[in-house]
Design a protein around this motif. Structure first.
Motif, mmCIF file in Angstrom:
data_model
loop_
_atom_site.group_PDB
_atom_site.id
_atom_site.type_symbol
_atom_site.label_atom_id
_atom_site.label_comp_id
_atom_site.label_asym_id
_atom_site.label_seq_id
_atom_site.Cartn_x
_atom_site.Cartn_y
_atom_site.Cartn_z
ATOM 1 N N UNK A 111 0.852 -1.191 0.000
ATOM 2 C CA UNK A 111 0.000 0.000 0.000
ATOM 3 C C UNK A 111 0.883 1.234 0.000
ATOM 4 N N UNK A 112 0.354 2.290 -0.567
ATOM 5 C CA UNK A 112 1.036 3.583 -0.526
ATOM 6 C C UNK A 112 0.560 4.341 0.696
ATOM 7 N N UNK A 113 1.485 4.742 1.537
ATOM 8 C CA UNK A 113 1.124 5.478 2.741
ATOM 9 C C UNK A 113 0.849 6.941 2.461
ATOM 10 N N UNK A 114 0.538 7.677 3.500
ATOM 11 C CA UNK A 114 0.304 9.115 3.396
ATOM 12 C C UNK A 114 1.600 9.819 2.987
ATOM 13 N N UNK A 115 1.461 10.913 2.241
ATOM 14 C CA UNK A 115 2.648 11.691 1.873
ATOM 15 C C UNK A 115 2.875 12.865 2.826
ATOM 16 N N UNK A 116 2.200 12.850 3.969
ATOM 17 C CA UNK A 116 2.373 13.902 4.978
ATOM 18 C C UNK A 116 3.751 13.763 5.625
ATOM 19 N N UNK A 117 4.498 14.865 5.644
ATOM 20 C CA UNK A 117 5.793 14.914 6.326
ATOM 21 C C UNK A 117 5.594 15.695 7.616
ATOM 22 N N UNK A 118 5.626 14.980 8.736
ATOM 23 C CA UNK A 118 5.290 15.571 10.029
ATOM 24 C C UNK A 118 6.170 16.771 10.358
ATOM 25 N N UNK A 119 7.473 16.671 10.085
ATOM 26 C CA UNK A 119 8.370 17.775 10.441
ATOM 27 C C UNK A 119 8.016 19.048 9.672
ATOM 28 N N UNK A 120 7.617 18.893 8.391
ATOM 29 C CA UNK A 120 7.223 20.069 7.613
ATOM 30 C C UNK A 120 5.911 20.651 8.131
ATOM 31 N N UNK A 121 5.004 19.773 8.546
ATOM 32 C CA UNK A 121 3.716 20.252 9.061
ATOM 33 C C UNK A 121 3.902 21.048 10.344
#
Length: 456
Positions: free
Chosen positions: A413-423
């Motif tokens: 599966x392809x996971x989320x593309x959210x980068x926590x450090x950038x958020x």
């Protein structure tokens, strides 16, 4: 710039940053959601003009969102019906009507009735349909399992992928193979044919009802030349059906009932002759009853491996197979790298039952977000285009689907593309800007209060 403008700018700034904070919170909340695509809040100032054409830039800010369609991390799940898209494109999915168990818009498949998603965590529901974690049904083109053929058409010809009924799927044998080494030192038969002076093989087959049966084959050496070449005759010595009863008049113990299937010629080195080296050698079998006509593959002319031979001192045993599928031997389904849904059966047999297209649009950043994992087309995104996954070397013609270079990573599966450090970095910026905008509002309020005090 008046007090009202300052106050208005502050309020618009608060509204814009509030929207940004909402987007950031949604991104962070979905950092572990399969196929989730992060959104980014972007800002633009309001520029107004008066009657004379003079521009007044001091009229606040507006916020809008843009989707980030970069890929997420692909993770192996071990679930064969899961898949992640490697490259451009989307899966097409559709809503299911919980009351009827059918697609809510089954009579109209168009850009408006399907969704695009990268969430490939598909698994069968209770009805056998492949649905993802959001409960949306995977769409594809239905194929004929026996031949693997089907139309790669338009959106209107797509249907929900269903594994229902595969437990009962069956196919009669139409192809069979047999490899063995006939005894080199067997004497040619010059008198009556008996079971003692022939070589026998039981060829397993599957009938049209998905049940087992068998054909008895007898090989009779009819000639041996001084140069070492030999001739053998092949007989159908009887067929036994799934009920254990004979089909037709053949009796393995009565050579007078055997039916000749043809003659095999062997070279001095024990390989088949009679055709170009490497070309296939076959016989046609007509078992009768519930059995289908079957082509028996005997290997290749001039080849010592994977073929019928008669070589001195060699005994590799008997290797046989057939393409029949017995009822009740379904073992599960999988998505393949080139976009097929394949059903697997006992004995390593596989049949393609659906083809999954790779859906693309010209401008994916302007897709309308239905949720963080599902999108639909908009006026600015362009219409859905259907492409093939993988390499199209075997497909030709102007109507053949095109490939955009994408493939499927199977059991993944392809996971989320959210980068926590950038958020979190964006979160701190939005908090500070929100505080600054609130200061504008309080300052404008103080200025208004001072003005009112002066007047009084």
């Amino acid at each position: 710039m008046g007090i009202t403008t300052i106050f208005n700018n502050g309020v618009l700034g608060l509204t814009a940053q509030n929207r940004a904070l909402g987007t950031i919170s949604n991104n962070i909340a979905n950092a572990s959601t399969s196929g989730f695509k992060a959104s980014e809040t972007q800002f633009a100032d309001f520029v107004l003009g008066d009657r004379t054409g003079n521009k007044d830039p001091g009229n606040g800010v507006r916020a809008f969102e843009r989707l980030d369609h970069s890929g997420g991390t692909v993770t192996q799940t071990g679930v064969t019906t899961n898949a992640a898209i490697v490259g451009n494109g989307f899966f097409l999915v559709q809503d299911l009507d919980a009351q009827t168990g059918t697609t809510a818009t089954a009579t109209r498949t168009s850009d408006d009735s399907v969704f695009l998603t990268r969430s490939g965590d598909f698994s069968p529901d209770k009805e056998g349909r492949l649905v993802n974690g959001a409960g949306k049904a995977l769409m594809g083109f239905k194929l004929d399992p026996a031949s693997g053929t089907g139309s790669f058409g338009s959106l209107s010809s797509m249907t929900p992928v269903s594994l229902s009924g595969l437990q009962d799927y069956r196919e009669a044998s139409t192809q069979a193979s047999l490899n063995l080494n006939l005894p080199y030192d067997q004497e040619p038969v010059t008198g009556p044919i008996t079971t003692a002076n022939t070589t026998g093989v039981v060829l397993n087959m599957v009938d049209k009802n998905g049940a087992d049966g068998a054909m008895a084959l007898r090989f009779v050496k009819t000639g041996q030349a001084e140069d070492g070449t030999s001739t053998w005759q092949v007989f159908n010595a009887g067929v036994i059906g799934a009920d254990g009863k004979p089909v037709g008049n053949g009796n393995v113990n009565d050579p007078t009932t055997w039916q000749s299937l043809g003659t095999l010629n062997f070279a001095r080195n024990g390989t088949l002759t009679g055709g170009p080296t490497g070309s296939p050698a076959t016989l046609t079998l007509n078992p009768g009853g519930d059995f289908a006509q079957t082509t028996l593959d005997l290997g290749s002319y001039g080849k010592m491996t994977n073929s019928i031979t008669t070589i001195a001192g060699m005994d590799l045993g008997i290797v046989q197979g057939n393409n029949g599928i017995r009822a009740g031997t379904y073992q599960g389904a999988e998505l393949t790298e080139d976009g097929f849904v394949a059903a697997n059966f006992q004995g390593g047999k596989q049949r393609y039952i659906y083809r999954i297209p790779d859906a693309t649009v010209i401008n994916p950043t302007d897709l309308e977000s239905v949720s963080g994992t599902m999108f639909r087309t908009s006026a600015n995104s362009g219409a859905i285009r259907l492409n093939s996954f993988g390499n199209l070397t075997n497909e030709t013609g102007t109507s053949a689907p095109k490939t955009v270079g994408a493939s499927l990573s199977t059991a993944s599966v392809e996971g989320s593309n959210v980068k926590i450090e950038e958020q979190f970095t964006t979160l701190i910026q939005a908090q500070r800007t929100y505080s600054a905008a609130s200061k504008l509002v309080s300052t404008a309020d103080e200025m208004t209060t001072t003005t009112i005090t002066l007047k009084s």
